[in-house]
Design a protein around this motif. Structure first.
Motif, PDB file in Angstrom:
ATOM      1  N   LYS A 139       0.903  -1.134  -0.006  1.00 40.61           N
ATOM      2  CA  LYS A 139       0.067  -0.071   0.039  1.00 40.61           C
ATOM      3  C   LYS A 139       0.966   1.143  -0.281  1.00 40.61           C
ATOM      4  O   LYS A 139       0.485   2.296  -0.698  1.00 40.61           O
ATOM      5  CB  LYS A 139      -0.924   0.064   1.183  1.00 40.61           C
ATOM      6  CG  LYS A 139      -2.277  -0.988   0.975  1.00 40.61           C
ATOM      7  CD  LYS A 139      -3.271  -0.694   2.065  1.00 40.61           C
ATOM      8  CE  LYS A 139      -2.948  -0.937   3.651  1.00 40.61           C
ATOM      9  NZ  LYS A 139      -4.001  -0.758   4.306  1.00 40.61           N
ATOM     10  N   THR A 140       1.902   1.301   0.662  1.00 37.87           N
ATOM     11  CA  THR A 140       3.121   2.499   0.651  1.00 37.87           C
ATOM     12  C   THR A 140       3.469   2.600  -0.634  1.00 37.87           C
ATOM     13  O   THR A 140       3.670   3.601  -1.058  1.00 37.87           O
ATOM     14  CB  THR A 140       4.088   2.154   1.977  1.00 37.87           C
ATOM     15  OG1 THR A 140       3.341   1.874   3.030  1.00 37.87           O
ATOM     16  CG2 THR A 140       4.805   3.286   1.900  1.00 37.87           C
ATOM     17  N   LYS A 144       2.835   6.002  -3.025  1.00 35.63           N
ATOM     18  CA  LYS A 144       4.249   6.817  -3.733  1.00 35.63           C
ATOM     19  C   LYS A 144       4.038   6.956  -4.972  1.00 35.63           C
ATOM     20  O   LYS A 144       4.322   7.835  -5.751  1.00 35.63           O
ATOM     21  CB  LYS A 144       5.280   6.318  -3.067  1.00 35.63           C
ATOM     22  CG  LYS A 144       5.636   6.356  -1.794  1.00 35.63           C
ATOM     23  CD  LYS A 144       7.074   5.575  -1.135  1.00 35.63           C
ATOM     24  CE  LYS A 144       7.120   6.042  -0.056  1.00 35.63           C
ATOM     25  NZ  LYS A 144       8.815   5.658   0.718  1.00 35.63           N
ATOM     26  N   ILE A 145       3.405   5.832  -5.770  1.00 34.87           N
ATOM     27  CA  ILE A 145       3.396   5.880  -6.847  1.00 34.87           C
ATOM     28  C   ILE A 145       2.093   6.660  -7.532  1.00 34.87           C
ATOM     29  O   ILE A 145       2.472   7.681  -8.712  1.00 34.87           O
ATOM     30  CB  ILE A 145       2.875   4.223  -7.831  1.00 34.87           C
ATOM     31  CG1 ILE A 145       4.316   3.403  -7.582  1.00 34.87           C
ATOM     32  CG2 ILE A 145       2.454   4.431  -8.969  1.00 34.87           C
ATOM     33  CD1 ILE A 145       3.915   1.925  -7.875  1.00 34.87           C
ATOM     34  N   LYS A 146       1.192   6.990  -6.512  1.00 35.85           N
ATOM     35  CA  LYS A 146      -0.155   7.762  -6.981  1.00 35.85           C
ATOM     36  C   LYS A 146       0.751   9.157  -6.595  1.00 35.85           C
ATOM     37  O   LYS A 146       0.079  10.013  -7.663  1.00 35.85           O
ATOM     38  CB  LYS A 146      -1.036   7.573  -5.925  1.00 35.85           C
ATOM     39  CG  LYS A 146      -2.317   8.135  -6.004  1.00 35.85           C
ATOM     40  CD  LYS A 146      -3.254   7.770  -5.086  1.00 35.85           C
ATOM     41  CE  LYS A 146      -4.633   8.692  -5.265  1.00 35.85           C
ATOM     42  NZ  LYS A 146      -5.646   8.297  -4.291  1.00 35.85           N
ATOM     43  N   ILE A 151       2.557  14.282  -9.150  1.00 37.91           N
ATOM     44  CA  ILE A 151       3.690  15.249  -9.775  1.00 37.91           C
ATOM     45  C   ILE A 151       3.885  15.372 -11.201  1.00 37.91           C
ATOM     46  O   ILE A 151       4.227  16.254 -11.669  1.00 37.91           O
ATOM     47  CB  ILE A 151       4.888  14.693  -8.871  1.00 37.91           C
ATOM     48  CG1 ILE A 151       4.634  15.025  -7.364  1.00 37.91           C
ATOM     49  CG2 ILE A 151       6.175  15.701  -9.357  1.00 37.91           C
ATOM     50  CD1 ILE A 151       5.891  14.510  -6.576  1.00 37.91           C
ATOM     51  N   ASN A 152       3.944  14.076 -11.894  1.00 37.14           N
ATOM     52  CA  ASN A 152       4.327  14.147 -13.275  1.00 37.14           C
ATOM     53  C   ASN A 152       3.130  14.892 -13.936  1.00 37.14           C
ATOM     54  O   ASN A 152       3.491  15.507 -14.996  1.00 37.14           O
ATOM     55  CB  ASN A 152       4.475  12.687 -13.781  1.00 37.14           C
ATOM     56  CG  ASN A 152       5.730  11.944 -13.229  1.00 37.14           C
ATOM     57  OD1 ASN A 152       6.535  12.867 -12.843  1.00 37.14           O
ATOM     58  ND2 ASN A 152       5.644  10.778 -13.217  1.00 37.14           N
ATOM     59  N   ASP A 153       1.946  14.671 -13.513  1.00 40.68           N
ATOM     60  CA  ASP A 153       0.727  15.257 -14.191  1.00 40.68           C
ATOM     61  C   ASP A 153       0.760  16.843 -13.962  1.00 40.68           C
ATOM     62  O   ASP A 153       0.553  17.692 -14.914  1.00 40.68           O
ATOM     63  CB  ASP A 153      -0.619  14.844 -13.721  1.00 40.68           C
ATOM     64  CG  ASP A 153      -0.937  13.477 -14.062  1.00 40.68           C
ATOM     65  OD1 ASP A 153      -0.335  12.893 -14.879  1.00 40.68           O
ATOM     66  OD2 ASP A 153      -1.832  12.853 -13.400  1.00 40.68           O
TER      67      ASP A 153
END
Length: 166
Positions: A139-140, A144-146, A151-153
């Motif tokens: 889940k962590t 972090k991916i989310k 940030i990338n968006d």
């Protein structure tokens, strides 16, 4: 030491087909309606308790989806009706690794039969605390991916605005 065991999916969870809910019958509410591609709307009642784990049954077959709350599981999904001594997030992450789309049938619209996946054998950690540790770690990573995707968006949007301004 944690023990692992080979079990059938039916030994750890029980799937049930979701219920039909056409768009014109959805009444504005707080409960997400989960279809085979994720949330497709909101309704004022629910069919699935917290956490709600579904997999695509029709169309987008085999893709697991988890919602940490009550939801309406649409008839295009199978949802976990009963957890049998297994950490919900652990089974969610396990389902993501199983490539359940290979169990689909039907020529025009792929369909997944719960009886086919109930019989699938998997190897699981038997200790619930160990399952929770694995789930929390994953889940962590997902969180972090989310955050990185957001940030990338934002970087892309900011870059586009700069291009438009110049």
């Amino acid at each position: 030491m944690n023990k692992f065991k080979k079990v059938k999916i039916i030994d750890i969870v029980e799937f049930q087909r979701g219920e039909d809910l056409p768009k014109y019958n959805m009444r504005k509410g707080k409960y997400p309606v989960v279809g085979s591609n994720g949330i497709i709307g909101y309704h004022d009642s629910y069919t699935t308790s917290k956490p709600s784990i579904t997999i695509g049954r029709s169309g987008n077959v085999g893709k697991p989806f988890i919602y940490d709350g009550r939801s309406w599981s649409h008839n295009t999904t199978l949802f976990i009706k009963k957890f049998k001594n297994i950490e919900p997030y652990y089974i969610y992450y396990l389902l993501k690794t199983l490539r359940l789309e290979q169990y689909s049938s039907g020529s025009a619209v792929p369909t997944l039969n719960r009886n086919h996946i109930h019989e699938k054998e998997v190897v699981i950690a038997m200790d619930l605390e160990y399952q929770k540790k694995i789930s929390n770690f994953l889940k962590t990573i997902d969180y972090k991916i989310k955050i990185n995707n957001k940030i990338n968006d934002n970087l892309v949007v900011n870059h586009l605005f700069q291009l438009v301004r110049s």
